[in-house]
Scaffold this active site. Structure first.
Site, PDB file in Angstrom:
ATOM      1  N   SER A  25       0.834  -1.203   0.000  1.00 14.47           N
ATOM      2  CA  SER A  25       0.000   0.000   0.000  1.00 14.47           C
ATOM      3  C   SER A  25       0.862   1.244   0.000  1.00 14.47           C
ATOM      4  O   SER A  25       2.005   1.224   0.451  1.00 14.47           O
ATOM      5  CB  SER A  25      -0.914   0.019   1.234  1.00 14.47           C
ATOM      6  N   THR A  28      -1.638   6.673  -2.409  1.00 10.82           N
ATOM      7  CA  THR A  28      -2.747   6.780  -3.359  1.00 10.82           C
ATOM      8  C   THR A  28      -3.141   5.445  -3.969  1.00 10.82           C
ATOM      9  O   THR A  28      -3.956   5.412  -4.878  1.00 10.82           O
ATOM     10  CB  THR A  28      -2.381   7.723  -4.519  1.00 10.82           C
ATOM     11  N   LYS A  46      -2.466  -3.288  -9.048  1.00  8.83           N
ATOM     12  CA  LYS A  46      -2.277  -2.019  -8.346  1.00  8.83           C
ATOM     13  C   LYS A  46      -3.478  -1.143  -8.635  1.00  8.83           C
ATOM     14  O   LYS A  46      -3.771  -0.844  -9.790  1.00  8.83           O
ATOM     15  CB  LYS A  46      -0.998  -1.324  -8.801  1.00  8.83           C
ATOM     16  N   ASP A 146      12.431   5.379  -7.684  1.00  6.82           N
ATOM     17  CA  ASP A 146      12.053   4.877  -6.357  1.00  6.82           C
ATOM     18  C   ASP A 146      12.694   3.517  -6.100  1.00  6.82           C
ATOM     19  O   ASP A 146      12.023   2.567  -5.705  1.00  6.82           O
ATOM     20  CB  ASP A 146      10.529   4.797  -6.238  1.00  6.82           C
TER      21      ASP A 146
END
Length: 527
Positions: A25, A28, A46, A146
């Site tokens: 999670s 958003t 997702k 990321d």
């Protein structure tokens, strides 16, 4: 004769997917395991909340297109996507081994990390595969943005793949490597974020991933990123103002680091250079001596996956069987519930749900180890006001020596806003506001004192910094650095009554930075 399920295209019908356990999670989005009936295959979906996502649908579609064109053994396979109510569903390959972060947490929980979490051979094997994936992305004009253990997934066969659970972490340049590949989008997780991404002055390129890769190397050895114990704004401040972190940064028990050798430490230091131009490329890193220790996927399968939690151990169960595309909410106990506004309270399902004891809802808050709390992970571009000094005096001339007094307008003053919201409540818990002065120069080189109040427990450093920008008192490029230093003062007002710091907006023309005269610098003080 029945059609071979493997030959069928991936369905874009919500009813063809049976949603199962929650496996991840973010701010958003939620990632769930699901079973695709027509394909007879388990997948990861997702679910992105489009109402919270600040990226336009056009931009999302471009990024999804970029994802669909990624075909590499070290990049998680994207299958299809479609919209369900106010959500965008991305269907991807499910890797049953989970993430490297799952393995790290499992090892730490069992107390098997006293001499380091993963050994050098395991780290080298995992990171070599990550580098192969990054090299592919970078050659195709894409930045992941990321990279961290939570986004490195393992297959049951020991394969390693980079997940893109940030969705818009991919920004295509159309595959044209000659195009300008400098981004100014604030995306990523603070502990893993490169300094140039935080500053947002000159933008950033593929080398931002190399910094994150270096932090991830530390994470695999120690179990956490160097500044994981600090709140986000403190992480930003430490990253921008301190020397680059090392394997030892933040580790109390140095004994756990003894088995890590020079080549590993050298590889980390190469990645964690503040000047991105000095960092190696993914291709150059693959030739580093440390990766000679890497082994094959059978090694990972045998040595690492046996220490990994099962998918049922990792999963977070959903309290109600998902019969619709309702929204999921995280509760105080870490569980998940479907939102009550998605079903009829008079129906049998509704009555049954209402009769059950439910956990209280909690406001969405993402810990520092997950996402930057006030920044949507689907990249929000910081807008710099066209007239930065619109509310400041604008006489022409040389650099002024005496500051002009400027107050934050009442409509924008955070403390006053908070007081207005709580007026008449009779609360006895209101904390005393801290009066502050931010001294800096405007675009006409005038020195200005900006006075405002900060009420602990009500205001946030990020919020106040944004208010100063909205009022035209601070350059938008200085959002992060002003907020970081404000956070530093309000956390320890007794020991930090005044701080001077370098501005991300820099200086104009031939001006020379001077911290004494506050040229290219600012001073924040308790008044």
């Amino acid at each position: 004769m029945s059609e071979d399920s493997s030959a069928l295209p991936w369905s874009i019908n919500r009813d063809d997917y049976e949603l199962q356990e929650v496996i991840g999670s973010g701010a958003t989005a939620v990632v769930q395991a699901a079973y695709c009936a027509p394909k007879k295959e388990k997948v990861a979906i997702k679910r992105i909340n489009l109402e919270k996502c600040q990226t336009s649908m056009d931009e999302l579609l471009k990024e999804i297109q970029a994802m669909s064109q990624c075909h590499h053994p070290n990049i998680v396979s994207y299958y299809t996507s479609f919209v369900v109510k106010d959500e965008l569903w991305l269907v991807m390959k499910l890797l049953s081994g989970g993430s490297v972060l799952d393995i790290i947490k499992h090892i730490v929980a069992k107390g098997e990390h006293k001499s380091g979490v993963l050994d050098e051979s395991t780290i080298a094997t995992i990171l070599r595969e990550v580098l192969e994936g990054l090299e592919y992305l970078h050659k195709n004009g894409q930045i992941h943005r990321d990279v961290k253990a939570g986004n490195i997934l393992l297959g049951e066969d020991g394969s390693v793949q980079i997940a893109d659970f940030g969705v818009s972490a991919f920004l295509a340049t159309g595959g044209d490597i000659t195009r300008n590949k400098v981004r100014k989008t604030f995306v990523g997780t603070p502990c893993w974020m490169a300094p140039e991404v935080m500053e947002q002055v000159r933008g950033y390129d593929f080398k931002a991933d190399i910094w994150s890769f270096g932090i991830t190397a530390i994470e695999l050895a120690t179990g956490a990123a160097p500044y994981h114990k600090y709140p986000p704004m403190k992480v930003l401040m430490l990253t921008l103002q301190n020397d680059p972190p090392s394997l030892e940064t933040g580790v109390q028990d140095k004994e756990m680091l003894k088995k890590y050798g020079k080549s590993f430490r050298k590889m980390i230091s190469l990645c964690l250079q503040k000047d991105p131009e000095k960092r190696p490329t993914a291709a150059e890193l693959l030739r580093h001596k440390f990766f000679q220790k890497a082994k094959n996927k059978e090694f990972l399968q045998e040595k690492t996956l046996q220490r990994a939690p099962t998918i049922s151990e990792r999963a977070k169960k959903v309290r109600r069987v998902p019969g619709s595309s309702g929204r999921l909410h995280k509760t105080e106990d870490g569980g998940w519930e479907w939102s009550d506004d998605e079903f009829d309270e008079e129906s049998e399902e509704g009555k049954a749900a209402i009769s059950q004891l439910r956990s209280p809802r909690v406001k969405e808050s993402i810990s520092n180890s997950e996402l930057f709390p006030t920044t949507d992970p689907v990249g929000t571009l910081l807008q710099v006001p066209e007239q930065i000094s619109a509310h400041l005096p604008q006489p022409a001339g040389q650099i002024a020596t005496q500051p002009t007094q400027v107050s934050l307008p009442p409509t924008a003053e955070p403390a006053k806003t908070a007081q207005a919201l709580s007026s008449g409540s009779g609360s006895q818990e209101t904390k005393i506001p801290i009066s502050l002065v931010l001294r800096l120069r405007n675009s006409k080189k005038e020195l200005n004192d900006i006075r405002f109040e900060f009420t602990p427990g009500r205001d946030t450093a990020e919020g106040v910094s944004q208010e100063l920008i909205s009022a035209g008192l601070v350059d938008g490029r200085d959002l992060v650095i002003v907020a970081a230093n404000l956070q530093k003062i309000v956390e320890e007002p007794q020991s930090n009554r005044s701080v001077t710091f370098k501005l991300a907006s820099g200086v104009e023309g031939s001006d020379i930075p001077d911290d004494g005269k506050l040229i290219g610098f600012a001073q924040l003080s308790i008044s």
